[in-house]
Design a protein around this motif. Sequence first.
Motif, PDB file in Angstrom:
ATOM      1  N   ILE A 349       0.832  -1.202   0.000  1.00 15.48           N
ATOM      2  CA  ILE A 349       0.000   0.000   0.000  1.00 15.48           C
ATOM      3  C   ILE A 349       0.868   1.254   0.000  1.00 15.48           C
ATOM      4  O   ILE A 349       0.562   2.236  -0.692  1.00 15.48           O
ATOM      5  CB  ILE A 349      -0.965  -0.016   1.196  1.00 15.48           C
ATOM      6  CG1 ILE A 349      -2.012  -1.123   1.000  1.00 15.48           C
ATOM      7  CG2 ILE A 349      -1.647   1.338   1.377  1.00 15.48           C
ATOM      8  CD1 ILE A 349      -2.946  -1.311   2.180  1.00 15.48           C
ATOM      9  N   ALA A 350       1.960   1.232   0.734  1.00 13.43           N
ATOM     10  CA  ALA A 350       2.856   2.392   0.765  1.00 13.43           C
ATOM     11  C   ALA A 350       3.368   2.731  -0.624  1.00 13.43           C
ATOM     12  O   ALA A 350       3.387   3.907  -1.038  1.00 13.43           O
ATOM     13  CB  ALA A 350       4.020   2.128   1.721  1.00 13.43           C
ATOM     14  N   VAL A 351       3.772   1.728  -1.374  1.00 11.82           N
ATOM     15  CA  VAL A 351       4.286   1.952  -2.729  1.00 11.82           C
ATOM     16  C   VAL A 351       3.173   2.418  -3.660  1.00 11.82           C
ATOM     17  O   VAL A 351       3.344   3.364  -4.444  1.00 11.82           O
ATOM     18  CB  VAL A 351       4.947   0.667  -3.275  1.00 11.82           C
ATOM     19  CG1 VAL A 351       5.310   0.841  -4.749  1.00 11.82           C
ATOM     20  CG2 VAL A 351       6.184   0.316  -2.463  1.00 11.82           C
ATOM     21  N   GLU A 352       2.010   1.789  -3.573  1.00 12.87           N
ATOM     22  CA  GLU A 352       0.899   2.165  -4.447  1.00 12.87           C
ATOM     23  C   GLU A 352       0.455   3.601  -4.198  1.00 12.87           C
ATOM     24  O   GLU A 352       0.138   4.348  -5.131  1.00 12.87           O
ATOM     25  CB  GLU A 352      -0.269   1.196  -4.265  1.00 12.87           C
ATOM     26  CG  GLU A 352      -0.004  -0.189  -4.835  1.00 12.87           C
ATOM     27  CD  GLU A 352      -1.241  -1.073  -4.811  1.00 12.87           C
ATOM     28  OE1 GLU A 352      -2.363  -0.530  -4.801  1.00 12.87           O
ATOM     29  OE2 GLU A 352      -1.079  -2.311  -4.806  1.00 12.87           O
ATOM     30  N   VAL A 353       0.427   3.988  -2.937  1.00 17.11           N
ATOM     31  CA  VAL A 353       0.035   5.362  -2.618  1.00 17.11           C
ATOM     32  C   VAL A 353       1.048   6.356  -3.179  1.00 17.11           C
ATOM     33  O   VAL A 353       0.681   7.349  -3.826  1.00 17.11           O
ATOM     34  CB  VAL A 353      -0.116   5.548  -1.097  1.00 17.11           C
ATOM     35  CG1 VAL A 353      -0.225   7.029  -0.737  1.00 17.11           C
ATOM     36  CG2 VAL A 353      -1.342   4.801  -0.587  1.00 17.11           C
ATOM     37  N   ALA A 354       2.326   6.104  -2.935  1.00 17.88           N
ATOM     38  CA  ALA A 354       3.357   7.017  -3.425  1.00 17.88           C
ATOM     39  C   ALA A 354       3.312   7.128  -4.947  1.00 17.88           C
ATOM     40  O   ALA A 354       3.408   8.237  -5.512  1.00 17.88           O
ATOM     41  CB  ALA A 354       4.734   6.547  -2.963  1.00 17.88           C
ATOM     42  N   ASP A 355       3.146   5.984  -5.628  1.00 21.30           N
ATOM     43  CA  ASP A 355       3.080   5.994  -7.095  1.00 21.30           C
ATOM     44  C   ASP A 355       1.877   6.796  -7.586  1.00 21.30           C
ATOM     45  O   ASP A 355       1.991   7.635  -8.494  1.00 21.30           O
ATOM     46  CB  ASP A 355       2.990   4.567  -7.636  1.00 21.30           C
ATOM     47  CG  ASP A 355       4.296   3.793  -7.524  1.00 21.30           C
ATOM     48  OD1 ASP A 355       5.343   4.426  -7.294  1.00 21.30           O
ATOM     49  OD2 ASP A 355       4.254   2.559  -7.671  1.00 21.30           O
ATOM     50  N   ALA A 356       0.714   6.532  -7.008  1.00 16.84           N
ATOM     51  CA  ALA A 356      -0.518   7.160  -7.483  1.00 16.84           C
ATOM     52  C   ALA A 356      -0.513   8.673  -7.250  1.00 16.84           C
ATOM     53  O   ALA A 356      -0.944   9.442  -8.114  1.00 16.84           O
ATOM     54  CB  ALA A 356      -1.725   6.531  -6.793  1.00 16.84           C
ATOM     55  N   VAL A 357      -0.033   9.106  -6.082  1.00 11.58           N
ATOM     56  CA  VAL A 357       0.004  10.539  -5.797  1.00 11.58           C
ATOM     57  C   VAL A 357       0.960  11.248  -6.748  1.00 11.58           C
ATOM     58  O   VAL A 357       0.664  12.327  -7.280  1.00 11.58           O
ATOM     59  CB  VAL A 357       0.399  10.778  -4.323  1.00 11.58           C
ATOM     60  CG1 VAL A 357       0.629  12.263  -4.058  1.00 11.58           C
ATOM     61  CG2 VAL A 357      -0.679  10.241  -3.391  1.00 11.58           C
ATOM     62  N   GLN A 358       2.099  10.635  -7.001  1.00 17.54           N
ATOM     63  CA  GLN A 358       3.057  11.217  -7.944  1.00 17.54           C
ATOM     64  C   GLN A 358       2.470  11.266  -9.362  1.00 17.54           C
ATOM     65  O   GLN A 358       2.603  12.277 -10.060  1.00 17.54           O
ATOM     66  CB  GLN A 358       4.353  10.412  -7.938  1.00 17.54           C
ATOM     67  CG  GLN A 358       5.464  11.016  -8.788  1.00 17.54           C
ATOM     68  CD  GLN A 358       6.763  10.224  -8.667  1.00 17.54           C
ATOM     69  OE1 GLN A 358       6.753   9.029  -8.421  1.00 17.54           O
ATOM     70  NE2 GLN A 358       7.880  10.921  -8.834  1.00 17.54           N
ATOM     71  N   GLN A 359       1.803  10.204  -9.771  1.00 16.89           N
ATOM     72  CA  GLN A 359       1.211  10.165 -11.105  1.00 16.89           C
ATOM     73  C   GLN A 359       0.091  11.181 -11.265  1.00 16.89           C
ATOM     74  O   GLN A 359      -0.219  11.620 -12.385  1.00 16.89           O
ATOM     75  CB  GLN A 359       0.692   8.761 -11.398  1.00 16.89           C
ATOM     76  CG  GLN A 359       1.810   7.739 -11.621  1.00 16.89           C
ATOM     77  CD  GLN A 359       1.315   6.298 -11.558  1.00 16.89           C
ATOM     78  OE1 GLN A 359       0.103   6.047 -11.529  1.00 16.89           O
ATOM     79  NE2 GLN A 359       2.245   5.355 -11.530  1.00 16.89           N
ATOM     80  N   ALA A 360      -0.504  11.582 -10.145  1.00 16.52           N
ATOM     81  CA  ALA A 360      -1.550  12.600 -10.185  1.00 16.52           C
ATOM     82  C   ALA A 360      -0.985  14.016 -10.288  1.00 16.52           C
ATOM     83  O   ALA A 360      -1.747  14.992 -10.312  1.00 16.52           O
ATOM     84  CB  ALA A 360      -2.437  12.486  -8.954  1.00 16.52           C
ATOM     85  N   GLY A 361       0.333  14.129 -10.343  1.00 13.59           N
ATOM     86  CA  GLY A 361       0.966  15.422 -10.527  1.00 13.59           C
ATOM     87  C   GLY A 361       1.460  16.097  -9.271  1.00 13.59           C
ATOM     88  O   GLY A 361       1.868  17.269  -9.308  1.00 13.59           O
ATOM     89  N   HIS A 362       1.456  15.379  -8.155  1.00 16.50           N
ATOM     90  CA  HIS A 362       1.947  15.935  -6.893  1.00 16.50           C
ATOM     91  C   HIS A 362       3.346  15.412  -6.599  1.00 16.50           C
ATOM     92  O   HIS A 362       3.826  14.474  -7.255  1.00 16.50           O
ATOM     93  CB  HIS A 362       1.000  15.545  -5.756  1.00 16.50           C
ATOM     94  CG  HIS A 362      -0.430  15.871  -6.027  1.00 16.50           C
ATOM     95  ND1 HIS A 362      -0.918  17.160  -6.079  1.00 16.50           N
ATOM     96  CD2 HIS A 362      -1.498  15.057  -6.262  1.00 16.50           C
ATOM     97  CE1 HIS A 362      -2.217  17.133  -6.342  1.00 16.50           C
ATOM     98  NE2 HIS A 362      -2.587  15.874  -6.459  1.00 16.50           N
ATOM     99  N   ALA A 363       3.992  16.011  -5.614  1.00 16.17           N
ATOM    100  CA  ALA A 363       5.283  15.488  -5.170  1.00 16.17           C
ATOM    101  C   ALA A 363       5.100  14.062  -4.658  1.00 16.17           C
ATOM    102  O   ALA A 363       4.056  13.728  -4.089  1.00 16.17           O
ATOM    103  CB  ALA A 363       5.857  16.368  -4.068  1.00 16.17           C
TER     104      ALA A 363
END
Length: 380
Positions: A349-363
């Motif tokens: 979940i930690a990796v999926e969250v980091a990936d998804a937030v970054q892909q959404a255009g955020h840091a």
Amino acid sequence: MHESFETLFGHEPDGVWSAPGRVNLIGEHTDYNGGLALPFAIDRRTRVAVRQRPDHRIRITTDFEDADLTSGLITATLATAGQVSGWSRYVLGVVHVLRRELGIEGCGFEALVTSTVPIAVGVSSSAALEAAVLVALDELWDLRLERGEMVRLGQLVENEVVGAPTGTLDQSAVLLTERDHAVLLDFQADTAEKVPLGFDAAALEILVIDSLVRHDHATGGYGQRRRECEEAAVIAGVQSLREIDPTEVDAWARRMPAQVHRRLRHVVTDTERARLVAEHLRLGRPREIGPILTDGHRSQRDDFENSVPAIDAAVETAIAAGGLGARMTGGGFGGAAVALVETADAERIAVEVADAVQQAGHARPVVFPVRAADAARRDA
């Protein structure tokens, strides 16, 4: 830490004291409204090595700024401790408040501060530093303060020296909690009840999701929200929003500005959520708190309007990835979210969250697990 202190100051410290950061499980912006909150201390700590001086001089430094220890050395005196800015406010502000409130002289000291508590994330880095200094000076100056009095003094540092209009939630969390427990704070009754979390036994874990969006409670939205809560209380004719029953919330919608009513609704319902979460935990049902945490985030996002897009994305992704619940923690306008997850799923979940937030255009957020830890203490 002893070696660094000796290299810098030429002698060993008298001791090392520490205080934890904190995660607020539920109950946000309820402290200054007389409500309930349920924070716990985390296993990230701020440490301060201190040695008393025979005069009134104070010399402090830290390794959490981008400067070497020597060039970052800050000097002051007992008399000028209240006239400071920057990170040193949290150390010297304690000195100023102790001397004024207790009517004591105190004595000078040298201090080295280190920390693993992320700064401006919403996990109380400032309260951790204040509490570490408080417990250190309490012992070195032989003050023998009760922990409840330390909570009050720490709030004065935030309100008067730092200029942040905060309540006592953060100070209570870092000074009153214990390992594997949260503490249910009733800000109207001024009580603190330790509540077992039971996360380890249930194979659950809390992930902190640092959005990297930074906030400053001394300016901006935090103070505005507090003023709106005060306005709601005045219109409702109550001393604090705690006096409003959850069943009465909708009735006030036509009697105050819509924005002010939304603030009222968040505070009253988040107090009820804190009560419900504590009840589930006492009954050994930690898995059932997940949806309540998520409801709390919706309330902050829509009613209190103190979330930000990066945190909203983190919360949504954590739940979609299998988290039991997630919400923003802390004062808002940046900072962090927390997610309740199965321990077996935490890394994924930690990796999926980091990936998804970054892909959404955020840091890309920094995601790390935390456990409930001990309150402020002497370490060495």
